[in-house]
Each structure stands twice: as C-alpha cells, then as structure tokens.
Design an enzyme around this catalytic site. Sequence first.
Site, short mmCIF file in Angstrom:
data_model
loop_
_atom_site.label_atom_id
_atom_site.label_comp_id
_atom_site.label_asym_id
_atom_site.label_seq_id
_atom_site.Cartn_x
_atom_site.Cartn_y
_atom_site.Cartn_z
N GLN A 1 0.68 -0.99 -0.36
CA GLN A 1 0.15 -0.12 -0.22
C GLN A 1 1.17 1.22 -0.24
OE1 GLN A 1 -2.55 -0.27 3.44
NE2 GLN A 1 -4.18 -1.61 2.60
N ILE B 1 3.77 1.57 -1.27
CA ILE B 1 4.65 1.61 -2.37
C ILE B 1 3.96 2.77 -2.11
CG2 ILE B 1 4.14 0.14 -3.39
CD1 ILE B 1 7.92 1.23 -2.96
N ARG B 2 2.44 2.69 -2.68
CA ARG B 2 1.89 3.71 -4.07
C ARG B 2 1.83 5.18 -4.08
NH1 ARG B 2 -1.81 2.12 -6.29
NH2 ARG B 2 -0.47 3.87 -7.88
N ARG C 1 3.73 7.90 -4.65
CA ARG C 1 5.50 7.66 -5.05
C ARG C 1 5.88 8.17 -5.33
NH1 ARG C 1 1.21 7.61 -10.53
NH2 ARG C 1 0.76 8.79 -9.12
N GLU D 1 14.72 -0.83 -0.45
CA GLU D 1 14.17 -1.26 0.30
C GLU D 1 15.42 -3.01 0.14
OE1 GLU D 1 10.69 -3.32 -1.50
OE2 GLU D 1 10.01 -4.77 -0.03
N TYR D 2 14.59 -3.52 1.07
CA TYR D 2 15.86 -4.83 1.47
C TYR D 2 15.79 -5.89 0.92
CZ TYR D 2 17.17 -9.31 4.30
OH TYR D 2 18.05 -10.22 4.39
N ARG E 1 -3.58 7.99 5.02
CA ARG E 1 -2.91 6.73 5.98
C ARG E 1 -3.30 7.27 7.14
NH1 ARG E 1 -4.27 3.69 1.80
NH2 ARG E 1 -2.53 3.64 0.26
#
Lengths: 312, 312, 312, 312
Positions: free
Chosen positions: B109, B111-112, B114, B120-121, B231
């Site tokens: 969610q 990462i949307r 932008r 990221e790992y 969020r």
Amino acid sequence: MAITDAQRLELAEAKAGRSETLRPTVPALEAMLFEPIPVLDHGFVRVIDYMGDDGAVVQAARVSYGRGTKAVTEDRGLIRYLMRHWHSTPFEMCEIKFHVKLPIFVARQWIRHRMANVNEYSARYSLMDREFYIPAPEQLAAQSVVNRQGRGAVLDGADAAHVLDLLRRDANQTYDHYEDMLNEAPDGTPRDPARQGLARELARMNLTLNTYTQWYWKADLHNLLGFLRLRADSHAQYEIRVYAEAMMGVVEAWVPAVAEAFRDYRLGAVTFSAQMLDITRRLLAGEAVQQRGSGLSPREWRELMQTLGREA
Amino acid sequence: MAITDAQRLELAEAKAGRSETLRPTVPALEAMLFEPIPVLDHGFVRVIDYMGDDGAVVQAARVSYGRGTKAVTEDRGLIRYLMRHWHSTPFEMCEIKFHVKLPIFVARQWIRHRMANVNEYSARYSLMDREFYIPAPEQLAAQSVVNRQGRGAVLDGADAAHVLDLLRRDANQTYDHYEDMLNEAPDGTPRDPARQGLARELARMNLTLNTYTQWYWKADLHNLLGFLRLRADSHAQYEIRVYAEAMMGVVEAWVPAVAEAFRDYRLGAVTFSAQMLDITRRLLAGEAVQQRGSGLSPREWRELMQTLGREA
Amino acid sequence: MAITDAQRLELAEAKAGRSETLRPTVPALEAMLFEPIPVLDHGFVRVIDYMGDDGAVVQAARVSYGRGTKAVTEDRGLIRYLMRHWHSTPFEMCEIKFHVKLPIFVARQWIRHRMANVNEYSARYSLMDREFYIPAPEQLAAQSVVNRQGRGAVLDGADAAHVLDLLRRDANQTYDHYEDMLNEAPDGTPRDPARQGLARELARMNLTLNTYTQWYWKADLHNLLGFLRLRADSHAQYEIRVYAEAMMGVVEAWVPAVAEAFRDYRLGAVTFSAQMLDITRRLLAGEAVQQRGSGLSPREWRELMQTLGREA
Amino acid sequence: MAITDAQRLELAEAKAGRSETLRPTVPALEAMLFEPIPVLDHGFVRVIDYMGDDGAVVQAARVSYGRGTKAVTEDRGLIRYLMRHWHSTPFEMCEIKFHVKLPIFVARQWIRHRMANVNEYSARYSLMDREFYIPAPEQLAAQSVVNRQGRGAVLDGADAAHVLDLLRRDANQTYDHYEDMLNEAPDGTPRDPARQGLARELARMNLTLNTYTQWYWKADLHNLLGFLRLRADSHAQYEIRVYAEAMMGVVEAWVPAVAEAFRDYRLGAVTFSAQMLDITRRLLAGEAVQQRGSGLSPREWRELMQTLGREA
C-alpha cells in the site's frame, strides 16, 4: 555580489548559529554553507542546507543487499559499482538545497529538470531589481555554422561593442518603463499621485529575459547528478554551464567518492551502440573497417573515429 | 524489537557521533534520532536524518514574496495561511528519512505514494528473516457489511483463535519450506550437501504477505503530509495507520507549527461541494431543506447531515 | 489464460466497437489491441489504449527546433539522433496503457518504476483468485555462486520435483485457509453460518507472494523504454524479463523507428568510462596495456576485456 | 491567429486523415481536434491527441474494486464518488496533448506544474516571431491594495494609453535589436555582410517577457484537473486563467461526467477546518458564536462568514 542586505543579515545570523547534531555532517561542506559562489556578472549559487554524505549512499545500498554484502567491504568500490551499473536509488538518499540568483533565460532552461523542489521570487507579489546579465565581451560569440544550437567564433571588437550597447540600453530602458508603469516609490506610495500604477503582475511583462531572478532549488543527489551531466557538459549553453560547474565544486566537497565516480562514469564517459562496439572489436582484431558497409551513417562514423582517437 | 545486531551497533555509533553544524537543527527531533518507535508486533519506524524546520518553510515562502512580506510578520500565521490556501512548494523545502520495518502487504500500500525515495531490503540478494505480522486478537475483525473496504465487529474468542492458529501455522510452514528450498546454512554452505539449493530470487515467492521487510524511505514534508492525510485517516487500514500515527508524532516534534496547521486544515477538515455549501447556507438562514429536491443523492445527504451534526 | 469472463465480454465488445478518428492510428497495433499476450503460466499483457506513433516523436522534436529543422528531413534519422544524444522529452509525447496479470513478487519489482499510472486490483475490496505462479522445471535454478543476485545451473529432476511439490502445496494450503478465514460463499453469504468471517483486508496476508494480481499500467514511451532497458536486460529476473520482452514486441509494432533506435543505442549499447576509453584508444594504437597500471580494478579490467572481445 | 503556414498545412492534412480505430473515441472531442481555440491576442490552445474517456476512469476504478463493484452500477455516480473522496489514480488513466501558443511570462507560471510532458519551441535553435502580448485596455488594472498578488480597478483612459504605448514600443524596439544582433536574413545569409551575427542562444535574452512562445503540453486527466483547479480559479492571474478556461471547455467535451463532478467537488468547493466546522455546527444549533473566543483569527472569521453567506 547581488545578495540583499536582508540576506546578508540572515547569512551572518546563520553562521553564528552553530548547533550540535547527531546527523551525518561534512566539514568541507559546512565551511561553504551560506556563502555565495559568484557566477556570471550578478549571479551566485550558495548551499543553504544538505542531508547525507557518501556514507548515506553506502548505507542505503547495504540495506538493499542486507546480509549479502559482506563481500563488498570498501565504500569507494561500492559507490563506483553503483555508478557503473546505473543504480539510482541509493543516490536519492542525499539531498541538497541551493539559493541561486540567475538570469530568467537561464531559469527557463533549468526549470525543465522537473524532479526538484523550487520556490522562486514572485514578480506578481514583489518588485524585481534592476539587475541584468550583460555578457563579458569574450562570451559574445557568433552563431555556429556547424551546430544550429551553439556558438562559433567570438565577435570582434566593434561588433561586440555594438551588441553590448544594445543589450545595456534595452535592459535599462525596459526597466525604466517597468518602474514608470508601476508608479510606485520605495515606500509603496505613488511616485506621481496623479496617476494610477499598473499591477505588478502585468508590469513585469515589459522586462527582458536577461533580468535576474532568484530561487531556492532543492534536489536529491541522483537528480542533481542528472542535471550536472547535461548542464556541465560542453554542449550546454555557457550561461547555465557556469552554474553547473559551481555546483560540481559543491558536490566534490560534499560527497567526494560519488563525485569521483560521477566524473569517471558519466562526465567522461561515452556510450557505444551495438554497431559501434562491433566495429571497435573488429578494428582491435586488426580488420580494416570502412564507413561504407559499416552500418553507420557518415555522421556516426565521424563521431566514432573521433571518439577512438583516429583520423576520420 | 526487530532491529538487527548490526543495526544496533550502527545506532550506538551514530549516537556517539555528535558534530557541530551550521544547519537548522531541531533539538526535539535530535532526541528521537535513530531510536526505533515500535509499531505492530515486530515493526518499527525510526528517523535516520532530516533537513529543515518550521523556519525553512517560512524562509521559502518569503523568497517567493520577496520585499512584499513585511505585512506578514508572524511565522505561525504565515504557515497557517500557506496550509489553508493549499500552497505546496514551501513545504517541499523540508526533507526527512525514515528506516521502517513493516509487513509486505503494508509495504504494497505504502509504495503507491510515488513521490518518495526508497531503498528496500532485497530478497533476491539476501535471506528474509523468520518474522511475520500476527494481529493482536482485538484487531481480528469481521468484514464490514456497510463498507466493502473495511472492518466490522471484532471476532469472538473461538473464531479469533482459529484465525490466529491458521496465520501462525501457515507463516511458519511456508518459511520452513523457504529454508528447505534454499538449502543454505547460516554460513552459506548447503544444509544437505546431496541437494542443490534454489535461487533466493525464486524461493522468496513461497513466503506469505505478512512477512516483514524493511526499507529506507525519504520524502519531502509536502509529500509526507500527503501520505499522512490518507494513511492517518480513520478509513485507512489499521496496519498502515499505526505507522502513519507514529510518523505524525515525529512531525510534531520536528515542525510543530506545520503539524498544528496540518491537524486543523487537513486531518480535521471537510470539503463542501457547491451544493453542500448552498444547503448549509439555506439551513443557517432558517430554511427547511429536505433531501428530496436538494440536488444531493440520499448518500451525499446522509454524509452532509452527519458532518453538520444533525439527525439525518 | 487467466482472463475473466467479464473481461472476455468487455474484449468482445471493444473489438466490435470500431470508430472513426482523426488521431494518429497504427494499424499494426490496432491488430493487437485488447488481445492478451500470454506470459508465464497464468499471466498476460494486453494493450488497452495508446496515443501517438513514430510521427508524434518527430512532431515534438520539430516544434523544439522550429524553423531550424529544414536540414533534418528524414524521420528515422531524426529519431536515431534523438536516441543517440539522450533526448527524452520527444519520446514522452507517446503514451500506452496495458492490462497486466502478474505474480505479486513481480509486481513488487515493477512498481518501483515510479513514473507510471497504476490501478491495481484491490484485495481489501475484492477476493483474490486461486492462481499462483509455479515455475516450469527448466526455470528452477540454483543460486548463482558468482552473482549473489542471480541464478546458476538448473536443478536436477529430483530436486526440482521437491521444490515444485512444496510450492504447489503451500500455495494451495494458504489459499484454502484464506477462504476458510473469509468464510464467504461466492454469493457473499457465510459458508459456515455459525462463524464470523475475517475482513478481506486481513485475510489476504495469508497468501503467498506467487499469487497473481492484475493492474492497469500506463506510461509514456520514454518511461516505458526506461523500464524495458532495465527489465528486458539479461540481468533482470526471468519472471519480469518475460513481461518486458512481450512489451518490447508491442513497442516494435507501435513505433518501429523508435524500437530500432532503442535496440541499437540502449539495449545493445555499452558505456565506457573515461579510463576505459583511454585504454581502448591505446590498444587501438598498438600499445600493450596491462591491468596493472591501467587505473582499472581487476573486476573492471575483466569486464572491459570481455566487452572488447579479448581474452582477459 | 498566430498559427504558422506549416501548422495550417499540417492541420489540413490531419483533418483529412480519418482512420478506423478500436480505441475509445469521443465524437465531441474529435470535432475539436487540431482546431485552435483563440486565447489572448495571439495565443491559442488546440487539442492534438487524447487517450480515454469517462469510461476509462470507470474501467480503472472497477479493476481496483474487482468483483466487489456489483453494488455501484452507475458510471456517473461512481465518478462522483471517486471525485468526492479524492481518489486520483483512476483519473490518471486518461491523457491529453495540447499545442499552446502563450506569452513567456505565462509559460513561466504554467511550467511549475511539473507532472506533465513538455516540448517547447527552442530559441537556442530557431528564431522567435515578432509577436507580443499587449493587453486589451480593460485588462490594464492597478495594483490591488487589499491583495498584494492581484489587480484592483481598471486604469483610466490616459493611464491605460500610456502603458500600452510603453509596452508596444519596448517590445518592438527590443525585437528590432534582436534582429539587428542576429544579423540574419530569412534565408539564413547575413543582412549586413560586413558584420558577424550574434548566436541565437544569446540574442534571445534581449526579448521581453510578453513575447509569445509555443509548446506541446501533455498531461493525464488527474494532473490536468490539478492545473485547472489552481488556474481556472478566480485568484489566478487573468492571462493564465483564460487558457485554463479554454481547456475546461475541452474537458467538458471530452469527459462530461468527470467535468461535472470536478465543477461540483473542486471548483465550487470550500474546505472547512475542524474549527470552522465546529462553529458552523454551533451556529446551526442556534448558538450565538462570536469571533472573539471562536479560535479563529479575525481574518479567518471574516472568510468563514463570507463563505456562510452571513454579514461579518
């Protein structure tokens, strides 16, 4: 130096305001903070703030590689690897903010780099200063005959003097009329009480494109390098290239390992197409390759031979 | 707390590394730097670096307004004005970088959004840890019947226990098989020398979506507020909302004037359409407006009456 | 082919709906519109809409060059020039929209290309299908020993069968439990009326990363080529590369001149650093250059010799 | 109408080039394609290409909601719902490309909307035309005294005539000198063979900010609406607002359901802060609320009372 008294005051206060921080700090860049680097006749670039250093690039790359990075133990080598293989996200982890004073026609090129944050001085809201870019005589060049988008020979003395006279005269006259239309004294009262002043948002349209503006410009290191790659290049117009060169000096103080890798793998690099690479291999193997039959156009062939240091 | 030993060491080193800086510094945020704020059962958010403060927003707004800002003398008032009138560029002058540990379905969610920088790992390169999000029983809710995208009543004990058992069992079993397919001991040698291990980039596909991942996430304040507006909202899924709430606490320490304006003009705000405003005016003027003939659908009418604190 | 009945109906309707348009139209791409191109075991790519063609790139380049473009009369040559010299904005004038069905772990790589528009199927709102990516046996490869981020030899029969069995079993079991937790019959009523179903936004976390999702993905041609450059490359993971290859076929039908220039100047191209170029020139001049003293690390030297077709 | 002969030819060819397509097609927009809509004295906006329609927004929203959308059966209602609740990604599924001729000072405002694709006429490469924006007399307004960023009363006849005279004179004189510096006849040969001409990239700096430029500008519908929300607003400068209004007319022909929802929920909408909403509720409940003690500043109180249609 075209920095206002208010900004000079702000600068003095800022330099007095040392604090302790746990954040990564770069002494060589701290030494440059807030100080204007002169560019062109009235412009400047100065660093206002920054985030991160060479180590922040490495830190981000290592979270991506996790436990797996034991093999790559050396930071400089990792940064060169990232640059060589076109990794971009680790370089986005550093950020820098500049205050720039620049002619409007330069600002119009610069703003095309979209991935940046910008706050520009507003001529709707405020008065523009009487400051114009007038090129140094050695920058007054003729239109290039081989490159429609470039400069040729420098104008001789009489032609240069003629151009400088026109530029100075028109810039000052249009600014005089800008002030006339505004009809506004420094204290905001009308100069001529019998007349109405024109709105600032309209009067500004009478100014010429060499008038100076200023802005805060903030970008991450990846996008800054993208800007420098295009604008510190020899094909960029001189008037934006000198800003890029001043900023390249900042990058060298800030992130020396990144700057070195960028010089090697971007600024000094060339890209070979599949055909160009094939021809290079055949030349190395001793084959006598000619343009005719090479698959390259005469123009591409000429570019390749120059790149390889051969007579075309 | 799901922070690795290596990260703990890094944290200790970072906290020992005080430097002097001329940059704007926020003591309340310095006090939070690097320290993980626990979120969910194994997740966290921690601030890694930041640039700017409330003053940087004001500074950028004032360059836009130039000489013209004498009138607005107070920083808090200017920040509230900028927020109320949807100015965005001055808020872009601040930047913050987080290190976040979070379940993969939350990362999907997140990462949307932008306009952020992310490292990221990599599960292509490295091994994933045996860490899964298992909800607390009071978070196990039934599908909402009024909102297809939400939760209803909390499951009762037996139903919750059944769900928890399934989640735990499947996460552990798929992780066991992930390790089995990799056939890789901690030192990199095969567990079973008679078998070949599957490539990491393939084996990872057997993991469930509640497996934890981690990343560095960096954004400017404008885009961070855009993230928080969506969020930290009550309609956001609980599992991402708790991250947003932790980050909202960071914003309050970092830029208190911006945080206050954001709470007033964004988080607590409602938007009235032209029709809704017209109805409100008529109600205030004493008119008895009904849904029928109001131009609003029954759904919109119901929403408006709730907003205005009236019985629908 | 994992296209739903509803989508099949939509497809049939769309193909029946011919209209006249004044817009640039590409017959070769019209012939591919809406038709799924199969990728992996249940995935597909299909073109839903497009804007522009080779001519739109040329049109945009010519507005930039204005009256000055008389010299460049040939479209293909202009497109090759733009590609060779890293011009980007003319390629942004074309746009394409795909409908893609893909495993979640592929979607997680893909979404990192930020400059695109995406609408993904929502597992908060809707039920996921029982569809998982199970690799073909010849794709089950061991971890590479030379490249931590790649694949080595294909697993032998028994090892492959073991892996496939685990993947199939876990995907089906976690999906069974997903359905169990939801407790929802196809008509939305509870399967077991004595139990409460878990909210969809929670139950989804039990699914494995090879579960298929789908989205609409729209990008301009410049950003699409950026995606293809990284993902059609031999270093990309096989499971995303096959999508990129299917899309490369679409690009060839849509903008053949751009596709050809892209193959020559991007996909098949190599970048030489300043040092690498200098060594190449010296080799061409007959000098016997060695790694020691070349300024290149052993790794870079090895890469260069391979590129030049020489024994390292 | 400031469209060149070459463009007129291109227009005639384009209108002759009807093709069949399977793509969504909007007859009302087809009827407007390529035709310049006049704006200001020499400017225009014309649609060059488009992708999608109202149905494309709905299609994207439905893939997100998947099987779950049975409940929302009506497209217009779904579009209004998406707009009301600030959904953005479905609107990104439509794209439009304009060709615009506009004064440089307008272009400088416009370009700040970063999420768009732009190809501008290059004054480094090509000659600028002798075309300037000269406002109509009724647009010559005094500086506003209440709003530092706006216009007040229209200038009276003599003052207006004085301004117009200055604008016309300076624009023509600086253009004369631009030509003089270039020393270039229409066929590219020198006007005065005894003199060298200045490079185009330098001579352009003598032009005033009301000189016309042109560009292709392409954006998705979400970003276009963001542009229109700010620039079709009554606080936008008149000279950019007229472009926004022309484009709003295009949006109404292209996506009528989206345009209607946008008018209701964005253009005509107001946002109430938490405090403003609380005051409104208390007023509706019959309470006699005063500014003092309301938590609002006098300025915010005045704005709220105006919004609610009350005497402040």
